[in-house]
Scaffold this motif. Structure first.
Motif, PDB file in Angstrom:
ATOM      1  N   VAL A  18       0.814  -1.207   0.000  1.00 31.16           N
ATOM      2  CA  VAL A  18       0.000   0.000   0.000  1.00 31.16           C
ATOM      3  C   VAL A  18       0.854   1.266   0.000  1.00 31.16           C
ATOM      4  CG1 VAL A  18      -0.269   0.077   2.521  1.00 31.16           C
ATOM      5  CG2 VAL A  18      -2.011   1.115   1.044  1.00 31.16           C
ATOM      6  N   GLU A  19       2.025   1.229   0.656  1.00 35.46           N
ATOM      7  CA  GLU A  19       2.855   2.428   0.724  1.00 35.46           C
ATOM      8  C   GLU A  19       3.435   2.805  -0.643  1.00 35.46           C
ATOM      9  OE1 GLU A  19       5.427  -1.041   2.289  1.00 35.46           O
ATOM     10  OE2 GLU A  19       3.354  -0.330   2.458  1.00 35.46           O
ATOM     11  N   LEU A  43      -0.216   3.463  -3.326  1.00 33.52           N
ATOM     12  CA  LEU A  43      -0.981   4.719  -3.185  1.00 33.52           C
ATOM     13  C   LEU A  43      -0.360   5.864  -3.987  1.00 33.52           C
ATOM     14  CD1 LEU A  43      -3.355   6.225  -1.989  1.00 33.52           C
ATOM     15  CD2 LEU A  43      -2.034   6.555   0.114  1.00 33.52           C
ATOM     16  N   THR A  60      -9.876   1.023   0.295  1.00 35.65           N
ATOM     17  CA  THR A  60     -10.313   2.140   1.139  1.00 35.65           C
ATOM     18  C   THR A  60      -9.239   3.219   1.250  1.00 35.65           C
ATOM     19  OG1 THR A  60      -9.620   0.957   3.138  1.00 35.65           O
ATOM     20  CG2 THR A  60     -11.920   0.720   2.465  1.00 35.65           C
ATOM     21  N   ALA A  61      -7.964   2.839   1.085  1.00 37.29           N
ATOM     22  CA  ALA A  61      -6.886   3.828   1.120  1.00 37.29           C
ATOM     23  C   ALA A  61      -6.804   4.630  -0.172  1.00 37.29           C
ATOM     24  CB  ALA A  61      -5.554   3.129   1.373  1.00 37.29           C
ATOM     25  N   GLN A 105      -8.083  -3.003   2.433  1.00 40.65           N
ATOM     26  CA  GLN A 105      -7.062  -2.033   2.837  1.00 40.65           C
ATOM     27  C   GLN A 105      -6.651  -1.152   1.668  1.00 40.65           C
ATOM     28  OE1 GLN A 105      -3.140  -3.539   3.605  1.00 40.65           O
ATOM     29  NE2 GLN A 105      -2.525  -1.777   4.832  1.00 40.65           N
TER      30      GLN A 105
END
Length: 436
Positions: A245-246, A249, A380-381, A377
Motif C-alpha cells: 500500500v505504501e 498509493l 479504502t486507502a 485495505q
C-alpha cells in the motif's frame, strides 16, 4: 459518489504460476481448450466480475531451452480476440478484454476486429493496449530487434489515435437501413480519416458502424514514465504490478494526477493492481494448497523469470550475490525499475528474488478474511479502484476466489451482488464517449 470495487479476471488457462499447469487439478491442454476457458469465464460471470482479461505475447520468448520447455503459458495459447469472439455467444454480461500489440499490428485491422467484438458481444469489448516485450516478437514481424522504448510508445500513441478515429467513421445515426428509400446509410454521416503521421498512413473510413459502447474500454499496463503518460491520456483501466500500500498509493495518485492535468476525470481512470491468491477456508489449508504447486517448480524457471523481467543475465552469479547494475535492455522499463527498487530497499540477493517467484511473487495466500482484508485495505486507502485477479492454477484457485472471497466482499458491502447494466462501460461506471 460511493466508490465501487471493480474486479477483472486475468486468465491464463495454463495458470499464472509457472508450474501451475503441472498441478493435478489442471487439465494439461487447458491453453487451447475453449470449453475449459468458457467454463472459467462463466464462473467469473456468475460472480459478477466486470471482465475477463486475456493476456498475450506475439511470439515465444528468448529463454534457454531447458527453461522454455517447462513453460506452458507462452507456448500454447489462443490469440485473444479469436478466443473472446468465441466466448461472446457463450456469455451474457461479463466484459471481454483482450491484449493487442501496437508494435506488431496495423490500426485498421485492430479497429475493425475490436468493433466487431463489441457488436458480437452486445457492447462488452475492451482492448489492453501493449507495446510488446521482447526481440523474439520483433523477429516474427521482419525486425531484428524490438523497437526502442521511446519509439514504441510514440507508435502506440499514434496507433491509438488512428484506431479511435476509425471507430468514429460512422456517426451514431448514420446507418438507417431505410428499405423503402433504398438507402442503407446517410453518406453525410460517413467520414474519412485521412491520417498521415510518423508511423501510419490510413485513409479510412472503417467499414463497420460505430461500436455499441462508442469506443471499447481501453486498458493499459505500462509502468514506466512513458507507459504512465500513455495510460493517463487514453486508459479507462490501468493495470499495475502488485505493490504494498505504501507504494501503490502514490503510484495510483500519480496516474490520476496526470489524467486530471490532461482534462480527464480522474475518477474515470480506474487503477487495478494485480492480485494473485491462493485461498482456502483457513490459512493453514491455503498454505498447504500452495505447497503442492510450489514443489512442482524447477529452480531454473524461477531464476529465468527474474532474468526476463530485469533484462539482466543472472544464472552465472552465486545466489547470494546482489543484483548487478541493470543492463541496457529493451525489456519492460517499469517492471525492471520496480524490481531493482525493491531489491535495493530490502537488500535482496539474486537468490532472494528467485525465491520470491517460487513463493508466489506477492500472492496473498490465506483465508477468505485474509484476502478480503488485503483488498479492503488498498481499496479504502485509495491505492486501488479494484484488482486484476490472477489465478496461479486453474480451475482450483479461480473457483476458490469466486466461492470464498466474493461472498466475503459482498458481506462487507464492497462488491456488487448483480450486474446493473449490460455493457462493460456500464459495469465500470463509465460514460459512452461522443464521436469526435
Amino acid at each position: 459518489m460511493t466508490r465501487k470495487l471493480h474486479l477483472t479476471g486475468f486468465v491464463k488457462p495454463a495458470g499464472e504460476y509457472p508450474a501451475g499447469w503441472r498441478h493435478p487439478d489442471s487439465p494439461p491442454a487447458a491453453g487451447t481448450d475453449i470449453r475449459f476457458l468458457a467454463e472459467q469465464v462463466r464462473r467469473l460471470e456468475a460472480a459478477t466480475f466486470d471482465a475477463v482479461f486475456l493476456p498475450d505475447l506475439t511470439g515465444v520468448p528468448d529463454v534457454k531451452p531447458d527453461v522454455l520447455e517447462r513453460l506452458a503459458v507462452v507456448n500454447d495459447a489462443f490469440e485473444p480476440l479469436t478466443a473472446l469472439s468465441a466466448l461472446a455467444p457463450l456469455t451474457e454480461r461479463i466484459g471481454l478484454l483482450g491484449t493487442v500489440s501496437t508494435s506488431y499490428s496495423q490500426p485498421y485491422t485492430v479497429a475493425r476486429a475490436l468493433a466487431s467484438l463489441d457488436h458480437l458481444s452486445g457492447g462488452r469489448a475492451g482492448w489492453n493496449v501493449v507495446t510488446s516485450l521482447n526481440d523474439a516478437e520483433a523477429r516474427n514481424f521482419g525486425a531484428d530487434a524490438h523497437l526502442a522504448h521511446a519509439d514504441r510508445y510514440r507508435r502506440a500513441e499514434e496507433f491509438f489515435d488512428v484506431v479511435a478515429g476509425l471507430w468514429d467513421s460512422f456517426d451514431d445515426d448514420a446507418v438507417t437501413r431505410d428499405v423503402e428509400s433504398g438507402r442503407y446509410f446517410d453518406p453525410d454521416g460517413l467520414h474519412r480519416l485521412d491520417h498521415d503521421g510518423e508511423f501510419f498512413r490510413v485513409a479510412g473510413p472503417l467499414n463497420i458502424r460505430r461500436p455499441i459502447q462508442g469506443r471499447p474500454v481501453i486498458a493499459q499496463a505500462g509502468s514506466s514514465g512513458a507507459g504512465q503518460a500513455l495510460a493517463a491520456r487514453i486508459a479507462d483501466l490501468v493495470f499495475t504490478r502488485a505493490l504494498p500500500v505504501e507504494d501503490a498509493l502514490p503510484h495510483a495518485r500519480a496516474i490520476k494526477a496526470q489524467a486530471a492535468a490532461l482534462g480527464r476525470d480522474p475518477d474515470h481512470v480506474l487503477v487495478l493492481p494485480e492480485l494473485a491468491t491462493v485461498v482456502a477456508p483457513t490459512r493453514a489449508e491455503a498454505e498447504d494448497r500452495f505447497a503442492e504447486v510450489r514443489d512442482l517448480l524447477h529452480p531454473s524457471v524461477a531464476l529465468a523469470d527474474v532474468e526476463y523481467w530485469t533484462g539482466t543475465r543472472l544464472a552465472h552469479l552465486p545466489l547470494d550475490s546482489p543484483l548487478p547494475p541493470p543492463a541496457d535492455s529493451n525489456a519492460s522499463r517499469g517492471a525492471q525499475a520496480e524490481i531493482y527498487r525493491q531489491a535495493v530497499r530490502d537488500g535482496l540477493t539474486v537468490g532472494d528474488l528467485a525465491r520470491e517467484v517460487a513463493e508466489g511473487d506477492g500472492a496473498v495466500i490465506g483465508s477468505p478474511t485474509d484476502v478480503a482484508d488485503h483488498i479492503e485495505q488498498l481499496f479504502t486507502a485509495g491505492a486501488a479502484d479494484g484488482f486484476t485477479v490472477s489465478f496461479p492454477w486453474l480451475p482450483t484457485t479461480l473457483t476458490a476466489f469466486t466461492q470464498l472471497v466474493v461472498p466475503e466482499l459482498r458481506r462487507r458491502g464492497l462488491f456488487r451482488t448483480d450486474y446493473e447494466g449490460t455493457t462493460l462501460r456500464e459495469h465500470l461506471g463509465l460514460g459512452r464517449p461522443a464521436a469526435r
